[in-house]
Design an enzyme around this catalytic site. Sequence first.
Site, PDB file in Angstrom:
ATOM      1  N   CYS A  51       0.821  -1.214   0.000  1.00 22.52           N
ATOM      2  CA  CYS A  51       0.000   0.000   0.000  1.00 22.52           C
ATOM      3  C   CYS A  51       0.858   1.269   0.000  1.00 22.52           C
ATOM      4  CB  CYS A  51      -1.008   0.007   1.129  1.00 22.52           C
ATOM      5  SG  CYS A  51      -0.403  -0.639   2.661  1.00 22.52           S
ATOM      6  N   SER A 109      10.324   2.614   4.984  1.00 26.63           N
ATOM      7  CA  SER A 109       8.881   2.480   5.220  1.00 26.63           C
ATOM      8  C   SER A 109       8.296   3.787   5.723  1.00 26.63           C
ATOM      9  CB  SER A 109       8.612   1.404   6.260  1.00 26.63           C
ATOM     10  OG  SER A 109       9.050   0.169   5.803  1.00 26.63           O
ATOM     11  N   GLN A 116       6.068  -5.464   8.669  1.00 23.76           N
ATOM     12  CA  GLN A 116       5.251  -6.052   7.607  1.00 23.76           C
ATOM     13  C   GLN A 116       5.966  -6.142   6.263  1.00 23.76           C
ATOM     14  OE1 GLN A 116       1.830  -3.566   7.426  1.00 23.76           O
ATOM     15  NE2 GLN A 116       1.403  -3.930   9.567  1.00 23.76           N
ATOM     16  N   GLY A 189     -13.122  -5.672   4.804  1.00 21.65           N
ATOM     17  CA  GLY A 189     -12.031  -6.330   4.086  1.00 21.65           C
ATOM     18  C   GLY A 189     -11.223  -7.154   5.067  1.00 21.65           C
ATOM     19  N   ALA A 190     -10.811  -8.320   4.620  1.00 19.47           N
ATOM     20  CA  ALA A 190     -10.156  -9.239   5.553  1.00 19.47           C
ATOM     21  C   ALA A 190      -8.686  -9.420   5.205  1.00 19.47           C
ATOM     22  CB  ALA A 190     -10.888 -10.576   5.556  1.00 19.47           C
ATOM     23  N   GLY A 191      -8.043  -8.347   4.851  1.00 18.81           N
ATOM     24  CA  GLY A 191      -6.632  -8.454   4.466  1.00 18.81           C
ATOM     25  C   GLY A 191      -5.712  -8.501   5.668  1.00 18.81           C
ATOM     26  N   GLU A 192      -4.398  -8.570   5.353  1.00 18.26           N
ATOM     27  CA  GLU A 192      -3.421  -8.701   6.431  1.00 18.26           C
ATOM     28  C   GLU A 192      -3.372  -7.443   7.303  1.00 18.26           C
ATOM     29  OE1 GLU A 192       0.852 -10.039   5.792  1.00 18.26           O
ATOM     30  OE2 GLU A 192      -0.308 -11.203   4.355  1.00 18.26           O
ATOM     31  N   MET A 193      -3.468  -6.267   6.619  1.00 19.09           N
ATOM     32  CA  MET A 193      -3.404  -5.021   7.362  1.00 19.09           C
ATOM     33  C   MET A 193      -4.566  -4.925   8.347  1.00 19.09           C
ATOM     34  SD  MET A 193      -1.040  -2.811   7.143  1.00 19.09           S
ATOM     35  CE  MET A 193      -1.395  -1.075   7.146  1.00 19.09           C
ATOM     36  N   ALA A 194      -5.744  -5.353   7.890  1.00 20.02           N
ATOM     37  CA  ALA A 194      -6.927  -5.305   8.743  1.00 20.02           C
ATOM     38  C   ALA A 194      -6.713  -6.188   9.963  1.00 20.02           C
ATOM     39  CB  ALA A 194      -8.148  -5.762   7.960  1.00 20.02           C
TER      40      ALA A 194
END
Lengths: 425, 271
Positions: A51, A109, A116, A189-194
């Site tokens: 992102c 970053s 991450q 949304g079920a992503g890694e960040m979430a």
Amino acid sequence: MSKKHISLIGVNHKSTPLEVREKVALTSGYEETLNRLRDEEAHEYYVLSTCNRVELIWVSEDTAESTPRMLRFLFGDAVDSAEWDGYSYIYHDRDAVAHLFKVSASLDSLVVGEAQILGQIKEAYRYASQYGCTGPLLNKLLHKSFSVAKRVRSETGIGSAAVSISSAAVELARKIFGNLGDKKVLLIGAGEMAELAAEHLLGQGVEGITVANRTLSRAVALAKRFNGSACSLEELAEQIETVDIIVSSTGSSELILRSDDVRPLMKVRKNRPLFFIDIAVPRDLDPELNEIENVFLYDIDDLSQVVQMNRSEREKEAVKAERIVEEETLKFAQWQDGLTITPTISALRKKADRICISEVSRTLARMNLSDSERQKVEKLAQSITAKMLHDPLQFLKSESCRKGDDSKIDMVRTVFGLENDDPDN
Amino acid sequence: MTQETLIQEINYLLFLAVLTVTLLSCAAYLVFFLSQKKPIRRWARFLLIGSWILQSGYIVTRYMTVGSTPITTYHEAVFFFAWATTSAYLSFRWRYTVRNFGTFVSMLVLGLLIGSSLASRDIIPLEPALQSLWLPVHAGISLIAYGFLGLAFCGGLMYLLQERELKSRKLGYFFSRLPSLEALDQLNSHCLAVGFAFLTLGMVTGIFWSKQAWGTYWRWNPKEVCSLIIWCIYLVQIHQRFTVGWRGRRGAQMIVGGFVVVLITLWLVIT
């Protein structure tokens, strides 16, 4: 044979505003992008999309020719070509290597030191190697970048001081809500960040977590992990009546919530504050949401502001980390230089000679031989090593290697262990 | 020197002491606000408590000089207002702590004290008709109400400052120094509720006082109309806050606005 160059182009949170990054981000996923890159005639290539950044690494013989092609690939028609230079950064050879190491060590970053990025680089590499896009050079480079990241993490305090995006979001939530104990969280949304954000918020003791996702099964799976409930995207409005913090991170290319959807809900909520966190690129949430009273909306760029606050302490550790990156970049350059035929041949010969001399002298020291016998033994040892080396040397000098197939040279270097133990190379 | 002039002398010295100590307390709170060093805050608190004791002493000695509750001239009323605000804050602190609230309250108290020091300290004898037990009860209760509304005003200002930073997404100076929005909003609700209760009580006692002094409950004189307006402003706020949910920014704006009206009418009514 001409030398191969590693090149890197990319856009990140520093060089490019969110609006442009949204257009560049690979919404179609790694598979399709890597397939399209196949047509670009690079020897090896690799794509990273997170992102905060999109980066392309490729190996070519003529950088002047390949760079404009790759820029075109990166930006496509989404951005006017006159603006390409302003938004992107381009590195070659040693600079490209240093940049990759910096990225993997999380020095580049948004939140310096967050962990991450290494996982994201590994995932991108998994795709690239699965589709056969990487070769000996990039394989070595990426593996090296993993170990650089590990070294930076263990030798500097950068990781322990790291505050990720999600903990920045938690800090903001606490300024809005005070105690989070009776607050409810909705993940869209079920992503890694979430997931990460949810973990942080649970750590602060939020009352409950609801997961909304396009595919309900994923939502149910994630909700189970957090002891929460799941719902579909159609139920969003209903959910917003009761929740307090909303973390959105879907891969959707369109807005999921508009300010007109939320405005009427505020009456039902009796104006209790709502905190929206948009960590998706492209954005999920209407920027207009922030105009509504008692609604606070932060996207990824805004969160960086919050993070800035404890950046200075980490800067000291970052200097240490930069030194490690420099050192490792130099080592990699040495390795790459050795990846041509002549240095390999001489390294091979040197190693054989060294073993020969040390073994012979050790044996002779324990024996009582005349000078002529001594010479005979020495000769014997020398001719054994020479015979042993004959075929590998022949192989190195053969046409197939001359053509510049680094992988064969790399193989020889690996088989004979030339990487680690040549002290004078 | 007679006993009376001695008390007047002490009274004057107390007034100077109140001003000095409050100024020091306010300065200490400001230094704490800038540096966020805890020991300074302890000093600021001690000074504010000291200021409250001195203020109380001033009111008592003033009572001894005037012969009736010193709450009728502009100077006396505003001084009592400052005392009520300090008392409200200290009573409040007993139960809650709100980060850096003291800085704002001490500035308000100092402002009020300076306001009272600008007015004439002359003693104006009270009309005989107004002399009754209702006077100290009514005026005291009303000014305590103003004290709580003053706290709400400070809370409202803090809310607006913090809200602006959070909304603009450029977190700067106030973000780390001010408490969370929720805490401020709760503070505002609490002070508004307590202040409104006292305000209503003040209205009721005022009506009885009027009956006793003038023979009628309500005379529609400017003072009464102003009080009624203020009471209505806060009534609307209370109603909207607890039923419709006028909280957050709009609530804070109303609280700040309402208090400005209070200050203006106070000035108009008493002079």
